[in-house]
Design a protein around this motif. Structure first.
Motif, PDB file in Angstrom:
ATOM      1  N   GLY A   8       0.886  -1.130  -0.035  1.00 49.24           N
ATOM      2  CA  GLY A   8       0.073  -0.032   0.056  1.00 49.24           C
ATOM      3  C   GLY A   8       0.710   1.235  -0.088  1.00 49.24           C
ATOM      4  N   GLY A   9       0.190   2.282   0.036  1.00 51.83           N
ATOM      5  CA  GLY A   9       0.677   3.517  -0.137  1.00 51.83           C
ATOM      6  C   GLY A   9       0.278   4.817  -0.761  1.00 51.83           C
ATOM      7  N   LEU A  10       0.823   5.870  -0.783  1.00 52.91           N
ATOM      8  CA  LEU A  10       0.099   7.031  -1.560  1.00 52.91           C
ATOM      9  C   LEU A  10       0.379   7.039  -3.027  1.00 52.91           C
ATOM     10  CD1 LEU A  10      -1.326   9.825  -1.265  1.00 52.91           C
ATOM     11  CD2 LEU A  10       0.870  10.768  -0.945  1.00 52.91           C
ATOM     12  N   VAL A  11      -0.603   7.295  -3.762  1.00 48.40           N
ATOM     13  CA  VAL A  11      -0.414   7.229  -5.290  1.00 48.40           C
ATOM     14  C   VAL A  11      -1.658   8.471  -6.119  1.00 48.40           C
ATOM     15  CG1 VAL A  11      -2.155   5.486  -5.650  1.00 48.40           C
ATOM     16  CG2 VAL A  11      -0.608   5.819  -7.514  1.00 48.40           C
ATOM     17  N   GLN A  12      -1.194   9.051  -6.884  1.00 46.01           N
ATOM     18  CA  GLN A  12      -1.925   9.909  -7.583  1.00 46.01           C
ATOM     19  C   GLN A  12      -3.096   9.279  -8.562  1.00 46.01           C
ATOM     20  OE1 GLN A  12       0.533  12.319 -10.043  1.00 46.01           O
ATOM     21  NE2 GLN A  12       1.046  13.741  -8.260  1.00 46.01           N
ATOM     22  N   PRO A  13      -4.340   9.874  -8.681  1.00 46.31           N
ATOM     23  CA  PRO A  13      -5.231   9.457  -9.552  1.00 46.31           C
ATOM     24  C   PRO A  13      -4.589   9.067 -10.759  1.00 46.31           C
ATOM     25  CG  PRO A  13      -5.967  11.499  -8.300  1.00 46.31           C
ATOM     26  CD  PRO A  13      -4.560  11.180  -8.050  1.00 46.31           C
ATOM     27  N   GLY A  14      -5.110   7.880 -11.109  1.00 44.53           N
ATOM     28  CA  GLY A  14      -4.730   7.429 -12.529  1.00 44.53           C
ATOM     29  C   GLY A  14      -3.529   6.498 -12.226  1.00 44.53           C
ATOM     30  N   GLY A  15      -2.879   6.506 -11.292  1.00 46.79           N
ATOM     31  CA  GLY A  15      -1.731   5.493 -10.885  1.00 46.79           C
ATOM     32  C   GLY A  15      -2.110   4.251 -10.553  1.00 46.79           C
ATOM     33  N   SER A  16      -0.966   3.436 -10.339  1.00 45.10           N
ATOM     34  CA  SER A  16      -1.322   2.026 -10.271  1.00 45.10           C
ATOM     35  C   SER A  16      -0.340   1.793  -8.984  1.00 45.10           C
ATOM     36  CB  SER A  16      -0.496   1.184 -11.285  1.00 45.10           C
ATOM     37  OG  SER A  16      -1.136   1.522 -12.480  1.00 45.10           O
ATOM     38  N   LEU A  17      -0.890   0.524  -8.381  1.00 42.61           N
ATOM     39  CA  LEU A  17      -0.224  -0.032  -7.237  1.00 42.61           C
ATOM     40  C   LEU A  17      -0.431  -1.523  -7.283  1.00 42.61           C
ATOM     41  CD1 LEU A  17      -1.282   2.009  -4.005  1.00 42.61           C
ATOM     42  CD2 LEU A  17       1.194   1.756  -4.891  1.00 42.61           C
ATOM     43  N   ARG A  18       0.531  -2.366  -6.621  1.00 49.37           N
ATOM     44  CA  ARG A  18       0.540  -3.715  -6.660  1.00 49.37           C
ATOM     45  C   ARG A  18       0.451  -4.167  -5.176  1.00 49.37           C
ATOM     46  NH1 ARG A  18       3.185  -9.219  -9.340  1.00 49.37           N
ATOM     47  NH2 ARG A  18       4.787  -8.863  -7.568  1.00 49.37           N
ATOM     48  N   LEU A  19      -0.486  -4.489  -4.620  1.00 49.40           N
ATOM     49  CA  LEU A  19      -0.732  -5.126  -3.394  1.00 49.40           C
ATOM     50  C   LEU A  19      -0.377  -6.775  -3.217  1.00 49.40           C
ATOM     51  CD1 LEU A  19      -4.022  -3.693  -1.960  1.00 49.40           C
ATOM     52  CD2 LEU A  19      -1.714  -2.751  -2.075  1.00 49.40           C
ATOM     53  N   SER A  20       0.512  -7.009  -2.228  1.00 43.04           N
ATOM     54  CA  SER A  20       0.658  -8.379  -2.065  1.00 43.04           C
ATOM     55  C   SER A  20       0.181  -8.998  -0.657  1.00 43.04           C
ATOM     56  CB  SER A  20       2.144  -8.636  -2.006  1.00 43.04           C
ATOM     57  OG  SER A  20       2.834  -8.176  -3.351  1.00 43.04           O
ATOM     58  N   CYS A  21       0.004 -10.397  -0.741  1.00 38.12           N
ATOM     59  CA  CYS A  21      -0.779 -10.940   0.752  1.00 38.12           C
ATOM     60  C   CYS A  21       0.087 -12.316   0.878  1.00 38.12           C
ATOM     61  CB  CYS A  21      -1.963 -11.347   0.543  1.00 38.12           C
ATOM     62  SG  CYS A  21      -3.003 -12.095   1.997  1.00 38.12           S
ATOM     63  N   ALA A  22       1.010 -12.511   1.781  1.00 38.55           N
ATOM     64  CA  ALA A  22       1.681 -13.472   2.068  1.00 38.55           C
ATOM     65  C   ALA A  22       1.235 -14.328   3.143  1.00 38.55           C
ATOM     66  CB  ALA A  22       3.230 -13.000   2.407  1.00 38.55           C
ATOM     67  N   ALA A  23       0.897 -15.668   2.738  1.00 37.86           N
ATOM     68  CA  ALA A  23       0.416 -16.421   3.732  1.00 37.86           C
ATOM     69  C   ALA A  23       1.013 -17.556   4.199  1.00 37.86           C
ATOM     70  CB  ALA A  23      -0.766 -17.125   3.186  1.00 37.86           C
ATOM     71  N   SER A  24       1.201 -17.994   5.626  1.00 37.35           N
ATOM     72  CA  SER A  24       1.784 -19.118   6.145  1.00 37.35           C
ATOM     73  C   SER A  24       0.995 -20.017   7.199  1.00 37.35           C
ATOM     74  CB  SER A  24       3.102 -18.857   6.514  1.00 37.35           C
ATOM     75  OG  SER A  24       3.069 -17.630   7.640  1.00 37.35           O
ATOM     76  N   GLY A  25       1.363 -21.321   7.486  1.00 35.22           N
ATOM     77  CA  GLY A  25       0.862 -21.746   8.456  1.00 35.22           C
ATOM     78  C   GLY A  25      -0.486 -22.596   8.119  1.00 35.22           C
ATOM     79  N   PHE A  26      -0.712 -22.652   6.787  1.00 36.76           N
ATOM     80  CA  PHE A  26      -1.767 -23.427   6.281  1.00 36.76           C
ATOM     81  C   PHE A  26      -1.573 -23.855   4.730  1.00 36.76           C
ATOM     82  CE2 PHE A  26      -3.867 -19.809   4.051  1.00 36.76           C
ATOM     83  CZ  PHE A  26      -3.561 -18.715   4.467  1.00 36.76           C
ATOM     84  N   ILE A  27      -2.639 -24.526   4.341  1.00 38.98           N
ATOM     85  CA  ILE A  27      -2.306 -25.167   2.924  1.00 38.98           C
ATOM     86  C   ILE A  27      -2.891 -24.054   2.011  1.00 38.98           C
ATOM     87  CG2 ILE A  27      -2.768 -27.041   1.443  1.00 38.98           C
ATOM     88  CD1 ILE A  27      -2.952 -28.910   3.731  1.00 38.98           C
ATOM     89  N   PHE A  28      -2.005 -23.221   1.476  1.00 39.29           N
ATOM     90  CA  PHE A  28      -2.595 -22.019   0.733  1.00 39.29           C
ATOM     91  C   PHE A  28      -3.477 -22.492  -0.372  1.00 39.29           C
ATOM     92  CE2 PHE A  28      -2.474 -17.507  -0.456  1.00 39.29           C
ATOM     93  CZ  PHE A  28      -2.096 -17.641  -1.796  1.00 39.29           C
TER      94      PHE A  28
END
Length: 115
Positions: A8-28
């Protein structure tokens, strides 16, 4: 069990971001993964969902055509590519892992779209 969002973060309108979600402790690969968001003063909204094998994907109407959900089961990670961001996309974004028996939530990552 851990579910940890990042990107996450601050981005201007029209811009892009890529979120990640890392999991552990279960069968993903056995878990359906979803991204939710919650803007200030509003309820939590389902943004996108992807099945364990990645063969079925659904999006909220508000993000259809702009956001892309994907997953890498080898890395136990789910992604949310967000393009053409709008001010209305400003929210805390949460990752959720769902199986028949269990549900796990992450702590969220803040996305702010502002000029």
């Amino acid at each position: 069990v851990q579910v940890v969002e990042s990107g996450g973060g601050l981005v201007q309108p029209g811009g892009s971001l890529r979120l990640s979600c890392a999991a552990s402790g279960f069968i993903f690969s056995s878990y359906r993964m979803s991204w939710y968001r919650q803007a200030p003063g509003k309820g939590r909204e389902l943004v996108a969902t992807i099945t364990g094998a990645g063969d079925t994907i659904d999006y909220a109407d508000s993000v259809e055509g702009r956001f892309i959900i994907s997953r890498d089961n080898a890395k136990s990670t789910v992604y949310l590519q967000m393009n053409s961001l709008k001010v209305d996309d400003t929210a805390m974004y949460y990752c959720k892992a769902i199986s028949w028996l269990y549900t796990y939530w992450g702590q969220g990552t803040q996305v702010t779209v502002s000029s």
